[in-house]
Design a protein around this motif. Structure first.
Motif, PDB file in Angstrom:
ATOM      1  N   LEU A 154       0.826  -1.213   0.000  1.00  0.00           N
ATOM      2  CA  LEU A 154       0.000   0.000   0.000  1.00  0.00           C
ATOM      3  C   LEU A 154       0.861   1.264   0.000  1.00  0.00           C
ATOM      4  N   TYR A 155       2.063   1.157   0.533  1.00  0.00           N
ATOM      5  CA  TYR A 155       3.015   2.268   0.404  1.00  0.00           C
ATOM      6  C   TYR A 155       3.321   2.529  -1.071  1.00  0.00           C
ATOM      7  N   PHE A 156       3.574   1.473  -1.825  1.00  0.00           N
ATOM      8  CA  PHE A 156       3.852   1.637  -3.248  1.00  0.00           C
ATOM      9  C   PHE A 156       2.627   2.157  -3.998  1.00  0.00           C
ATOM     10  N   TRP A 157       1.436   1.809  -3.532  1.00  0.00           N
ATOM     11  CA  TRP A 157       0.218   2.340  -4.133  1.00  0.00           C
ATOM     12  C   TRP A 157       0.106   3.849  -3.867  1.00  0.00           C
ATOM     13  N   ARG A 158       0.356   4.245  -2.631  1.00  0.00           N
ATOM     14  CA  ARG A 158       0.227   5.661  -2.293  1.00  0.00           C
ATOM     15  C   ARG A 158       1.322   6.506  -2.946  1.00  0.00           C
ATOM     16  N   LYS A 159       2.543   6.042  -2.927  1.00  0.00           N
ATOM     17  CA  LYS A 159       3.665   6.853  -3.397  1.00  0.00           C
ATOM     18  C   LYS A 159       3.855   6.804  -4.906  1.00  0.00           C
ATOM     19  N   TYR A 160       3.672   5.603  -5.488  1.00  0.00           N
ATOM     20  CA  TYR A 160       3.971   5.431  -6.910  1.00  0.00           C
ATOM     21  C   TYR A 160       2.759   5.024  -7.740  1.00  0.00           C
ATOM     22  N   HIS A 161       1.608   4.900  -7.094  1.00  0.00           N
ATOM     23  CA  HIS A 161       0.375   4.503  -7.781  1.00  0.00           C
ATOM     24  C   HIS A 161       0.501   3.135  -8.452  1.00  0.00           C
ATOM     25  N   VAL A 162       1.255   2.245  -7.842  1.00  0.00           N
ATOM     26  CA  VAL A 162       1.324   0.871  -8.333  1.00  0.00           C
ATOM     27  C   VAL A 162      -0.040   0.223  -8.087  1.00  0.00           C
ATOM     28  N   PRO A 163      -0.690  -0.287  -9.111  1.00  0.00           N
ATOM     29  CA  PRO A 163      -2.063  -0.814  -8.968  1.00  0.00           C
ATOM     30  C   PRO A 163      -2.095  -2.196  -8.320  1.00  0.00           C
ATOM     31  N   VAL A 164      -1.991  -2.214  -7.011  1.00  0.00           N
ATOM     32  CA  VAL A 164      -1.942  -3.475  -6.273  1.00  0.00           C
ATOM     33  C   VAL A 164      -3.249  -3.720  -5.538  1.00  0.00           C
ATOM     34  N   VAL A 165      -3.676  -4.982  -5.499  1.00  0.00           N
ATOM     35  CA  VAL A 165      -4.867  -5.402  -4.770  1.00  0.00           C
ATOM     36  C   VAL A 165      -4.469  -6.548  -3.849  1.00  0.00           C
ATOM     37  N   ILE A 166      -4.997  -6.524  -2.624  1.00  0.00           N
ATOM     38  CA  ILE A 166      -4.708  -7.569  -1.639  1.00  0.00           C
ATOM     39  C   ILE A 166      -5.940  -8.437  -1.440  1.00  0.00           C
ATOM     40  N   ALA A 167      -5.798  -9.737  -1.657  1.00  0.00           N
ATOM     41  CA  ALA A 167      -6.860 -10.695  -1.336  1.00  0.00           C
ATOM     42  C   ALA A 167      -6.514 -11.321   0.011  1.00  0.00           C
ATOM     43  N   ARG A 168      -7.145 -10.819   1.066  1.00  0.00           N
ATOM     44  CA  ARG A 168      -6.861 -11.333   2.413  1.00  0.00           C
ATOM     45  C   ARG A 168      -7.677 -12.610   2.624  1.00  0.00           C
ATOM     46  N   GLU A 225      -6.841  -1.530  -2.829  1.00  0.00           N
ATOM     47  CA  GLU A 225      -7.927  -2.096  -2.027  1.00  0.00           C
ATOM     48  C   GLU A 225      -7.540  -3.447  -1.431  1.00  0.00           C
ATOM     49  N   VAL A 226      -8.165  -3.751  -0.289  1.00  0.00           N
ATOM     50  CA  VAL A 226      -7.983  -5.032   0.403  1.00  0.00           C
ATOM     51  C   VAL A 226      -9.351  -5.680   0.537  1.00  0.00           C
ATOM     52  N   TYR A 227      -9.436  -6.963   0.223  1.00  0.00           N
ATOM     53  CA  TYR A 227     -10.703  -7.687   0.301  1.00  0.00           C
ATOM     54  C   TYR A 227     -10.539  -8.944   1.142  1.00  0.00           C
ATOM     55  N   ASN A 228     -11.423  -9.119   2.130  1.00  0.00           N
ATOM     56  CA  ASN A 228     -11.511 -10.408   2.801  1.00  0.00           C
ATOM     57  C   ASN A 228     -12.065 -11.424   1.809  1.00  0.00           C
TER      58      ASN A 228
END
Length: 287
Positions: free
Chosen positions: A152-166, A229-232
Motif C-alpha cells: 500500500l506504500y507503493f500504491w500511495r507513493k507510486y500509484h502501483v495498482p496493487v490489490v490484496i486478497a486477504r 484495495e484489500v478484500y476479505n
C-alpha cells in the motif's frame, strides 16, 4: 490482437495449480497469455520459467524479458523456523514486484497479492472486516501484515495498482499437509480401517472456502478490482474443525476413532475467527 501477459508466481503450488486449471477451463487464451513462474518445472502447455523467485536478480531478469501486464503472486511459506527465509519469500518477493512495476517499460495494470486471516490474530468479536485491527500472533501472519503495508506504500507513493486478497482458510484437492486439512488427509490415508488416530485441537472454528471458488475470485479481483484495495476472501461463516474432520473421515470410507492429543495443540490456535465478506460480495455483484 496481442495477448496481455499474466505472470503467475508460485504456479506449481496448491492454489497455483487450481488457478492454472481455472484459466484453462475459462479459455482465456484468446486475450491473455499466462506465463508460469515456479521453483519446480510445470507441465501445462503454457510458457513457464523454472527459477527461485526469491532471488531478486533472477526474478527481475524474467520479468524484464516477458514484460507482464498483470502479475499474480501465489508464492508463500506457511511455516518456517528461519524468519529470514519466511520474510524473504512472503515479503521481499512482493516488494520486488512493486519495484518492477515502478520501473517497467510496459505499464503494469494490476498486481494481485495474497494476504491471510492470520494477520488478525486473536479477535474479541466476529466477523472481522477489512478495517479490523491486525494483531498477528504467528510469524506467518506478521509477514503478511508487512507485505500489505509495503504494497500500500507503493500504491500511495507510486500509484502501483496493487490489490490484496486477504484469504481465510482453503479446502480442496491437493492441499498442503502443512495445513490442517492436508495433514488430516495424510493421517487418514495412512490409517487402517477401525484404527484410532490422534489429532490436535478440534474445538476451534474457522472460515473455509473451496479453492476452486477462490481462484475465480482471484481472477475477478485481478481484472476488475481498483488499486489500493484489500478484500476479505472468505465465506462469512465459521465451521468447527471437528465437523470438518468427521466429514473427511466419512469421505474416506474408513471407520476411524478420533483421539484428542493435547500435545498437538498449538499456542497460537485461535478459538474462533471468521470474516465479514460484504465488501467482496458488493464487488462481485457490481461486475
Amino acid at each position: 490482437m496481442n495477448r496481455e501477459k499474466i505472470a503467475i508466481l508460485g504456479a506449481g503450488g496448491f492454489t497455483g495449480k487450481h488457478f492454472i486449471d481455472y484459466l484453462q477451463r475459462q479459455n482465456t487464451g484468446d486475450r491473455y497469455e499466462p506465463i508460469l513462474i515456479d521453483i519446480t518445472p510445470i507441465e501445462s502447455g503454457y510458457e513457464s520459467h523454472t527459477i527461485d523467485a526469491c532471488d531478486h536478480l533472477m526474478l527481475k531478469d524474467v520479468l524484464d524479458r516477458i514484460s507482464p501486464v498483470y502479475i499474480v503472486n501465489l508464492m508463500g511459506i506457511l511455516r518456517s523456523d528461519d524468519l529470514n527465509q519466511l520474510y524473504r519469500c512472503n515479503v521481499e518477493v512482493s516488494r520486488h514486484l512493486m519495484q518492477y512495476a515502478v520501473q517497467a517499460h510496459v505499464p503494469v495494470k494490476k498486481i494481485l497479492l495474497i494476504g491471510s486471516a492470520a494477520e488478525y490474530g486473536f479477535v474479541a468479536e466476529n466477523p472481522v472486516d477489512e478495517n479490523f485491527p491486525r494483531n498477528p500472533v504467528s510469524a506467518y501472519g506478521l509477514s503478511k501484515v508487512i507485505q500489505q503495508e509495503e504494497a500500500l506504500y507503493f500504491w500511495r507513493k507510486y500509484h502501483v495498482p496493487v490489490v490484496i486478497a486477504r484469504t481465510f482458510n482453503l479446502i480442496g484437492q491437493g492441499i498442503s499437509n502443512q495445513l490442517a486439512i492436508g495433514a488430516w488427509r495424510e493421517k487418514i490415508a495412512e490409517a487402517a480401517d477401525r484404527a484410532t488416530v490422534r489429532f490436535g485441537n478440534l474445538e476451534s472454528y474457522r472460515d473455509y472456502m473451496e479453492v476452486k471458488d477462490v481462484v475465480d475470485i482471484y481472477w475477478k479481483l485481478l481484472l476488475h478490482a481498483p488499486g489500493g484495495e484489500v478484500y476479505n476472501v472468505c465465506s462469512g461463516s465459521a465451521v468447527q474443525m471437528r465437523t470438518l474432520l468427521e466429514q473427511e473421515i466419512a469421505q474416506s470410507g474408513k471407520n476411524i476413532t478420533i483421539e484428542i492429543d493435547r500435545s498437538l495443540y498449538k499456542p497460537d490456535d485461535l478459538p474462533i475467527i471468521y470474516g465479514n465478506n460484504s465488501k467482496l460480495v458488493h464487488f462481485l455483484k457490481n461486475l
